[in-house]
Design an enzyme around this catalytic site. Structure first.
Site, PDB file in Angstrom:
ATOM      1  N   GLU A 241       7.751   3.858 -14.647  1.00 23.59           N
ATOM      2  CA  GLU A 241       8.584   2.648 -14.534  1.00 23.59           C
ATOM      3  C   GLU A 241       8.390   2.145 -13.114  1.00 23.59           C
ATOM      4  O   GLU A 241       8.942   2.725 -12.168  1.00 23.59           O
ATOM      5  CB  GLU A 241      10.061   2.996 -14.785  1.00 23.59           C
ATOM      6  CG  GLU A 241      10.356   3.530 -16.164  1.00 23.59           C
ATOM      7  CD  GLU A 241      10.397   2.424 -17.210  1.00 23.59           C
ATOM      8  OE1 GLU A 241      10.707   1.272 -16.861  1.00 23.59           O
ATOM      9  OE2 GLU A 241      10.091   2.715 -18.367  1.00 23.59           O
ATOM     10  N   CYS A 275      14.225  -3.400  -9.399  1.00 22.80           N
ATOM     11  CA  CYS A 275      12.849  -3.537  -9.881  1.00 22.80           C
ATOM     12  C   CYS A 275      12.661  -4.870 -10.598  1.00 22.80           C
ATOM     13  O   CYS A 275      11.685  -5.567 -10.377  1.00 22.80           O
ATOM     14  CB  CYS A 275      12.491  -2.372 -10.794  1.00 22.80           C
ATOM     15  SG  CYS A 275      13.690  -2.070 -12.092  1.00 22.80           S
TER      16      CYS A 275
HETATM   17  P1  NAD Z   1       8.142   5.238  -4.024  1.00 22.91           P
HETATM   18  O1  NAD Z   1       7.031   5.182  -4.990  1.00 22.91           O
HETATM   19  O2  NAD Z   1       7.819   5.156  -2.575  1.00 22.91           O
HETATM   20  O3  NAD Z   1       8.964   6.597  -4.184  1.00 22.91           O
HETATM   21  C1  NAD Z   1       9.533   6.962  -5.415  1.00 22.91           C
HETATM   22  C2  NAD Z   1       9.634   8.468  -5.495  1.00 22.91           C
HETATM   23  O4  NAD Z   1       8.319   9.027  -5.513  1.00 22.91           O
HETATM   24  C3  NAD Z   1      10.348   9.115  -4.326  1.00 22.91           C
HETATM   25  O5  NAD Z   1      11.137  10.177  -4.808  1.00 22.91           O
HETATM   26  C4  NAD Z   1       9.189   9.633  -3.478  1.00 22.91           C
HETATM   27  O6  NAD Z   1       9.532  10.729  -2.657  1.00 22.91           O
HETATM   28  C5  NAD Z   1       8.223  10.053  -4.550  1.00 22.91           C
HETATM   29  N1  NAD Z   1       6.821  10.135  -4.116  1.00 22.91           N
HETATM   30  C6  NAD Z   1       6.200   9.486  -3.112  1.00 22.91           C
HETATM   31  N2  NAD Z   1       4.891   9.818  -3.070  1.00 22.91           N
HETATM   32  C7  NAD Z   1       4.679  10.706  -4.074  1.00 22.91           C
HETATM   33  C8  NAD Z   1       3.548  11.396  -4.568  1.00 22.91           C
HETATM   34  N3  NAD Z   1       2.335  11.261  -4.002  1.00 22.91           N
HETATM   35  N4  NAD Z   1       3.691  12.192  -5.646  1.00 22.91           N
HETATM   36  C9  NAD Z   1       4.883  12.345  -6.252  1.00 22.91           C
HETATM   37  N5  NAD Z   1       6.005  11.711  -5.822  1.00 22.91           N
HETATM   38  C10 NAD Z   1       5.905  10.904  -4.746  1.00 22.91           C
HETATM   39  O7  NAD Z   1       9.163   4.108  -4.464  1.00 22.91           O
HETATM   40  P2  NAD Z   1      10.501   3.639  -3.720  1.00 22.91           P
HETATM   41  O8  NAD Z   1      10.114   2.860  -2.524  1.00 22.91           O
HETATM   42  O9  NAD Z   1      11.412   4.803  -3.575  1.00 22.91           O
HETATM   43  O10 NAD Z   1      11.154   2.702  -4.827  1.00 22.91           O
HETATM   44  C11 NAD Z   1      11.007   1.337  -4.858  1.00 22.91           C
HETATM   45  C12 NAD Z   1      10.069   0.941  -5.962  1.00 22.91           C
HETATM   46  O11 NAD Z   1      10.555   1.432  -7.210  1.00 22.91           O
HETATM   47  C13 NAD Z   1       9.953  -0.547  -6.138  1.00 22.91           C
HETATM   48  O12 NAD Z   1       8.618  -0.893  -6.340  1.00 22.91           O
HETATM   49  C14 NAD Z   1      10.762  -0.817  -7.393  1.00 22.91           C
HETATM   50  O13 NAD Z   1      10.418  -2.004  -8.059  1.00 22.91           O
HETATM   51  C15 NAD Z   1      10.486   0.394  -8.179  1.00 22.91           C
HETATM   52  N6  NAD Z   1      11.490   0.587  -9.225  1.00 22.91           N
HETATM   53  C16 NAD Z   1      11.125   0.423 -10.537  1.00 22.91           C
HETATM   54  C17 NAD Z   1      12.088   0.529 -11.550  1.00 22.91           C
HETATM   55  C18 NAD Z   1      11.741   0.339 -13.008  1.00 22.91           C
HETATM   56  O14 NAD Z   1      12.554   0.702 -13.851  1.00 22.91           O
HETATM   57  N7  NAD Z   1      10.589  -0.200 -13.352  1.00 22.91           N
HETATM   58  C19 NAD Z   1      13.408   0.801 -11.212  1.00 22.91           C
HETATM   59  C20 NAD Z   1      13.739   0.964  -9.860  1.00 22.91           C
HETATM   60  C21 NAD Z   1      12.763   0.859  -8.883  1.00 22.91           C
END
Ligand code: NAD
Length: 469
Positions: A241, A275
């Site tokens: 997502e 998001c």
């Molecule tokens: P992010 O991808 O930076 O981090 C998300 C999670 O992934 C965190 O827990 C982080 O520690 C972890 N992570 C980072 N690198 C990783 C790796 N290499 N392997 C495994 N895990 C890893 O995202 P963010 O900045 O925390 O969130 C914002 C983003 O999330 C925005 O793009 C937003 O649109 C999206 N989002 C999407 C939805 C949806 O339902 N589609 C909902 C909410 C947020």
């Protein structure tokens, strides 16, 4: 200062290290999150693996634990919501709504009956049934913008389907999830629900663990792509997502005074850190001036402040990196000739605040329009021909949500069908209907969360084929 522990195999454990989590409104420490060591990640997965067979065998125990989890959330709503508000920045009333939504999600799955197995053949020679089997250990990795509901939307269906789980919240907002683990410690048998914390490297170790069979991830497109590539090694199943750059199209017959408030909140709720917020607003040129005036008026009376102040409407950005990104996008837009109608600055004082900002004079080719800003800055773009607006809306690698605003419902529906997005609204944006699957087109995701399709993502098919003597 409170130290929040990990939940591994039914025990609360400190990490080898603890990370300070800052309140984005004050930049003061809210508490310390235990950081899972390499060994603790392995221990959490091993505990989930060990607990799987017993948990998968008892659907009634699963349903009653989910009902109990709902009750625990309700009893502790205020405490959880205050922590969300303090570590994430959102006004408390919206955080209370998030916890209520999470409790309702647990309740929903407590009452949910999985569809029966499909009988393909049942005669003297053969009994052939299509059944569903849980995967085993599921890894749930979540972002910082709505930490509790996004986790519970994974946790409740995954556990209902018979999987066990290791969850890892964002390093920016781990405390409410760790508190949830503490509160649910005795609700689930040891090892069924494990909560670890740490940065992306902890997420990476978890996602690559050979005992993890399914990854359910909400976060950025960049991390989603890394997980997708990493999952190829042992063909782990995954649900992604991801981010969005939702367009809203305001047609020439729209009633601006009637819709301005909904458009404003569609873009600015949670300070734009949603998001599927409206991230590009296309408006017919005849309505451009009146829409800008209405949005500017609304933005200028918006109360920015600490989430715990009951008068606050918008809190800060959740972390400094996000504030710096939003500032950089606005600075870049200015160099491309953007008109900043209101906002455009970080107010004086502590905290990662940014004024609600309405921008025009830019279009495709400028990062604020092409990329996901994830902040309180909305570019407004005039169009003459609706075909051109549809083309621009679809000319994006993202495809999460999109909306059409018009008095002509039939025309709105016809245009909605042509928008390349997993969620297409008419005269609204943001609402997710319970039971509806949520998933992005194109780079906004893979698979679905919610509804029956989302539930089925937490199991795989098995064909049972019995030869009768
Ligand atoms: P992010 O991808 O930076 O981090 C998300 C999670 O992934 C965190 O827990 C982080 O520690 C972890 N992570 C980072 N690198 C990783 C790796 N290499 N392997 C495994 N895990 C890893 O995202 P963010 O900045 O925390 O969130 C914002 C983003 O999330 C925005 O793009 C937003 O649109 C999206 N989002 C999407 C939805 C949806 O339902 N589609 C909902 C909410 C947020």
């Amino acid at each position: 200062m409170t130290r929040y522990a990990l939940l591994i195999d039914g025990q609360l454990q400190p990490g080898e290290q603890a990370d300070a989590v800052l309140d984005p409104a004050t930049e003061q420490t809210v508490g310390y999150a235990a950081r899972a060591s390499h060994a603790q990640v392995d221990e959490a997965v091993a505990a989930a693996h060990k607990a799987f067979a017993g948990w998968a065998a008892d659907p009634q125990a699963r349903r009653s634990a989910l009902a109990q989890a709902a009750a625990v959330l309700r009893e502790n709503t205020q405490q959880i919501a205050e922590l969300i508000s303090r570590e994430q920045g959102r006004p408390l009333r919206f955080a209370l709504g998030e916890v209520a939504g999470a409790a309702a999600t647990f309740d929903h799955y407590a009452a949910f009956q999985a569809p029966p197995a499909e009988v393909l053949r049942d005669d003297e020679q053969r009994l052939v049934r299509i059944e569903r089997r849980p995967f085993g250990v599921v890894a749930a990795i979540t972002p910082w913008n709505v930490p509790i509901i996004l986790l519970v939307l994974k946790l409740a269906p995954a556990l209902h389907a018979g999987n066990t789980l290791v969850a890892k919240p964002s390093e920016h907002t781990p405390l409410s999830t760790l508190l949830l683990g503490q509160l649910l410690k005795d609700v689930f048998p040891a090892g069924v629900l494990n909560i670890i914390a740490g940065d992306g490297s902890v997420g990476e170790q978890l996602s690559k663990h050979p005992e993890v069979r399914h990854i359910t991830f909400t976060g950025s497109v960049a991390t989603g792509k890394r997980l997708y590539a990493g999952a190829a090694d042992d063909l782990k199943r995954l649900t992604l997502e991801l981010g969005g750059n939702d367009a809203a199209l305001v047609l020439e017959d729209a009633d601006i005074p009637a819709i301005a408030e909904a458009l404003f909140w569609g873009a600015f709720w949670n300070s734009g850190q949603v998001c599927f917020a409206i991230k590009r607003l296309y408006v017919h040129e005849d309505l451009f001036a009146s829409l800008i005036a209405a949005l500017v008026a609304r933005a200028e009376k918006t109360r920015l402040g600490n989430g715990l102040d009951p008068l606050t409407e918008l809190g800060p950005l959740t972390n400094r990196q996000q504030l710096e990104r939003v500032k950089a996008l606005v600075a870049d837009a200015r160099t491309h000739g953007a008109i900043i109608h209101t906002g455009g600055h970080q107010p004086e004082g502590p905290g990662y605040f940014f004024e609600p900002t309405i921008v025009s004079g830019i279009g495709a080719g400028v990062a604020l329009v092409d990329e996901e800003q994830f902040g309180p800055v909305l570019p407004v773009i005039a169009f003459r021909d609706v075909e051109d607006a549809i083309r621009q809306a679809n000319a994006s690698p993202f495809g999460l949500g999109a909306s059409v605003w018009t008095r002509d419902i039939a025309r709105g529906e016809a245009i909605a069908r042509r928008l390349d997005a997993g969620l297409a609204w008419v005269n609204q944006h943001l609402e997710v209907q319970p039971g509806a699957p949520k998933g992005g087109h194109k780079s906004s995701g893979l698979g679905y969360e919610g509804g029956l399709r989302g539930y089925e993502a937490f199991s795989e098919l098995q064909v049972i084929n019995i030869a009768r003597p």
